[in-house]
Every structure is written in C-alpha cells, then in structure tokens.
Design an enzyme around this catalytic site. Structure first.
Site, mmCIF file in Angstrom:
data_model
loop_
_atom_site.group_PDB
_atom_site.id
_atom_site.type_symbol
_atom_site.label_atom_id
_atom_site.label_comp_id
_atom_site.label_asym_id
_atom_site.label_seq_id
_atom_site.Cartn_x
_atom_site.Cartn_y
_atom_site.Cartn_z
ATOM 1 N N ASP A 127 41.438 61.571 36.017
ATOM 2 C CA ASP A 127 41.754 60.336 35.294
ATOM 3 C C ASP A 127 41.057 59.154 35.962
ATOM 4 O O ASP A 127 41.086 58.029 35.465
ATOM 5 C CB ASP A 127 43.269 60.125 35.163
ATOM 6 C CG ASP A 127 43.964 59.986 36.502
ATOM 7 O OD1 ASP A 127 43.307 60.129 37.550
ATOM 8 O OD2 ASP A 127 45.188 59.723 36.502
ATOM 9 N N SER A 128 40.369 59.426 37.093
ATOM 10 C CA SER A 128 39.488 58.414 37.698
ATOM 11 C C SER A 128 38.433 57.977 36.681
ATOM 12 O O SER A 128 37.810 56.915 36.851
ATOM 13 C CB SER A 128 38.820 58.960 38.960
ATOM 14 O OG SER A 128 38.236 60.223 38.711
ATOM 15 N N ASP B 140 42.796 66.525 34.295
ATOM 16 C CA ASP B 140 43.862 65.718 34.906
ATOM 17 C C ASP B 140 44.815 65.196 33.828
ATOM 18 O O ASP B 140 44.367 64.522 32.882
ATOM 19 C CB ASP B 140 43.178 64.511 35.575
ATOM 20 C CG ASP B 140 43.849 64.099 36.856
ATOM 21 O OD1 ASP B 140 44.846 64.721 37.247
ATOM 22 O OD2 ASP B 140 43.337 63.145 37.479
ATOM 23 N N LYS C 121 45.817 69.398 36.215
ATOM 24 C CA LYS C 121 46.324 68.831 37.474
ATOM 25 C C LYS C 121 47.337 67.762 37.110
ATOM 26 O O LYS C 121 47.162 67.048 36.114
ATOM 27 C CB LYS C 121 45.175 68.234 38.291
ATOM 28 C CG LYS C 121 45.653 67.482 39.546
ATOM 29 C CD LYS C 121 44.519 67.107 40.471
ATOM 30 C CE LYS C 121 43.879 65.764 40.176
ATOM 31 N NZ LYS C 121 44.782 64.607 40.206
ATOM 32 N N GLU D 136 50.065 64.696 39.069
ATOM 33 C CA GLU D 136 50.411 64.012 40.314
ATOM 34 C C GLU D 136 51.903 64.093 40.603
ATOM 35 O O GLU D 136 52.725 64.079 39.681
ATOM 36 C CB GLU D 136 50.002 62.533 40.227
ATOM 37 C CG GLU D 136 48.504 62.328 40.194
ATOM 38 C CD GLU D 136 48.101 60.852 40.275
ATOM 39 O OE1 GLU D 136 48.973 59.974 40.500
ATOM 40 O OE2 GLU D 136 46.898 60.586 40.111
ATOM 41 N N GLU E 17 45.758 63.705 49.112
ATOM 42 C CA GLU E 17 44.930 62.490 49.131
ATOM 43 C C GLU E 17 45.457 61.502 50.160
ATOM 44 O O GLU E 17 46.656 61.176 50.179
ATOM 45 C CB GLU E 17 44.912 61.840 47.727
ATOM 46 C CG GLU E 17 44.057 60.569 47.703
ATOM 47 C CD GLU E 17 43.672 60.088 46.313
ATOM 48 O OE1 GLU E 17 43.913 60.822 45.325
ATOM 49 O OE2 GLU E 17 43.112 58.977 46.241
HETATM 50 O O1 KIV Z 1 41.273 61.447 39.192
HETATM 51 C C1 KIV Z 1 40.662 61.894 40.179
HETATM 52 O O2 KIV Z 1 39.443 61.785 40.296
HETATM 53 C C2 KIV Z 1 41.448 62.551 41.212
HETATM 54 C C3 KIV Z 1 40.753 62.918 42.492
HETATM 55 C C4 KIV Z 1 40.622 61.725 43.336
HETATM 56 C C5 KIV Z 1 41.450 64.015 43.208
HETATM 57 O O3 KIV Z 1 42.610 62.769 41.031
#
Ligand code: KIV
Length: 297
Positions: A54-55, A93, A123, A125, A192
């Site tokens: 989600d970055s 994500d 993934k 969080e 992280e």
């Molecule tokens: O969204 C992302 O890029 C991440 C990584 C920093 C692990 O969660």
C-alpha cells in the site's frame, strides 16, 4: 550450509519452499513493485517475493501516507504485477479500511486479490484484532503474511514513524504478537523498524520466516520499497533505506536531453522516421494539387 535455489528458478516459488529457505539459511529477497515492468524486472533479477504494497499510495499515487490506498487501486496494480512477475511469490497488501471492519469483509477483500488480481497471498498489518482476520483468511485457503513493528497504517497511534520495541516490555509484546500471528496461520512476518537484536531473537523464536525492513541483518529476509531502493522517491527516506541506483537523476537527465533535442529540431533523425516510395509521394502531391486547383476540362 549449501544454499538452495542458487540457480534461476523456472517455476513459481511456493509457500513451503519459502519456509524451507528459513531452515536452509538462504536469505529471502523481497521488494515492492507496482506495475508489470517492475514485476518483470524483479522476476528477471531472481527476487523471491514481490509485494504490491500500500506504499503505492505514496510512491506512485502521490499521497502523503499509505492510508488513502483503496482496494480498487491495489487490485489494478497487483494485476499488472502478476502479469509481469511469474516466478516470484506475489503478495498483495490489504489497504487501510479493507480488513479493519470484520473478518467477513477482510476475507472478501483477500478473495478479490486472489480472484481478480491473481495474487498468491495477502499481507495485513498488526496483531490484536488482526489475529481473527488472519485466521479467517487462512481458514479459507489464502496465505497471509503478517506485518508488525512500525505499521504505517496506524503510525499516528504508534506515535509517528519511529522504531518500535525499544523497551523490554514493548519488545516482549512484539514477540507475543509475532507468536500469536504465527499461531493464527501467517506463513511469514514483516518486521518493520524493530531493533536488530530484538528482531534477531524473534527470528530464532519463530518457525516462520521473518522479513526485515529496518530490523537488522539477522532476519530471514529483507524487503525494500522499489522507489527507495532505486532512488526514485523524492521524499525523505528512513535511515534503513539503502539506495542502489539514482533512477530519478537518470530519468531527469534523459527528459532534459529529449526536451533539448525536440526544441533544437535534432529529434527525430532519419533513423526514427518512416519513408514512402517517391512515386507514391508524387501521386499524393499531385492529388493534393488537383484538389486545391481542379483542372477545368
Ligand atoms: O507497503 C509496503 O510497501 C510495505 C513494506 C514497507 C513492507 O508494507
């Protein structure tokens, strides 16, 4: 120990193979990607896991944080990555809001990533309320990667973008969360911004692979954000980032050279243009002439 999979892989990395890497001692390489060329390049470089993070909200969509990322956006980006990356495991994500409400909606969104975007895993969080989400998704047959320590979706609640687990009490809590995520069925865990000795201990305590980002060298693998690694992100990078290229500089130089050539009339050159046979060109000109000044017979 003899490293496994040293030669380029021919087939997609599986979750059991990823688990074996922890035991073989061969470090896991993970990187984010957000489009098909990125997926293809990561695949060609022999990356094990590609994360459509989600970055993307910050790196490609121009937001100030990861929070605004939506399912619709991440599905489009994940589908592009899965078109490009065939051998790495592709993890999508779950964005903020897509798994917080209920186990059911978390599962529905995980299913969307698998069905619509062909992701291999998702993934999410956090621990706590995320544990039942993990169990629900894993129970439906979808593999889940956990993510604890600094979790950007809840950075405000964590007191900002800073390292986590820096007191004995907080480090113990992180380890308890990691164990609970493993018990809930996560196949791997991103750590992280966790102090290196704490991440090292967590890595030894867990039987699933840990993937560090700002968590030291003892994790079973490492992940970096594409734009940070390649020098494409203009904003401030965290201290754990290592830049392996200055692509922003390269792109800037290329664009300036292009603009200069266009303005000087030196692009395109002969080799960039298409020809037409002389007789066809003559006919074309004659026809135009005729349409402008018709002959009076
Ligand atoms: O969204 C992302 O890029 C991440 C990584 C920093 C692990 O969660």
């Amino acid at each position: 120990m003899t490293p496994r999979y040293a030669a380029p892989r021919q087939t997609k990395l599986t979750i059991p193979e990823l688990a074996e890497l922890k035991h073989s001692g061969r470090r896991i390489v993970m990187v984010t990607a957000y489009d098909a060329p990125g997926g293809r390049l990561a695949d060609a470089a022999g990356v094990d896991v590609v994360l459509v993070g989600d970055s993307a909200a910050m790196t490609v969509l121009g937001h100030e944080s990861t929070v605004p990322a939506t399912m619709e956006e991440l599905i489009v980006l994940t589908r592009a990555v899965t078109r490009g990356a065939t051998r790495p495991l592709v993890v999508a994500d779950l964005p903020f809001g897509s798994f917080q409400v209920s186990d059911e909606s978390a599962l529905e969104n995980a299913i969307r990533f698998v069905k619509e975007a062909e992701a291999d895993a998702v993934k999410l969080e956090g621990a706590g309320r995320s544990l039942s989400r993990v169990a629900a998704i894993v129970g439906a047959g979808i593999s889940v990667m956990g993510h604890i320590g600094l979790t950007p979706q809840s950075a405000t609640a964590l007191g900002g973008f800073k390292a986590q687990g820096r007191t004995a009490e907080k480090a113990l809590q992180l380890l308890a969360d990691a164990r609970a995520l493993e018990a809930a069925g996560c196949f791997s865990l991103v750590l992280e911004a966790v102090p290196a000795p704490v991440a090292a201990r967590m890595t030894r305590e867990l039987s699933i692979p840990t993937i560090g980002i700002g968590a030291g060298a003892a994790c079973d693998g490492q992940v970096l954000v594409w734009h940070d690694l390649l020098g494409l992100y203009e904003g401030r990078s965290p201290r754990f980032v290592k830049r392996y290229a200055d692509l922003a500089g390269e792109i800037q130089r290329a664009l300036e050279a292009y603009a200069k050539d266009v303005r000087a009339g030196s692009f395109p050159e002969e080799q960039h243009t298409y020809s037409i046979p002389d007789e066809e060109l003559a006919l074309f000109e004659a026809a135009l002439q005729e349409s402008v000044h018709p002959r009076e017979d």
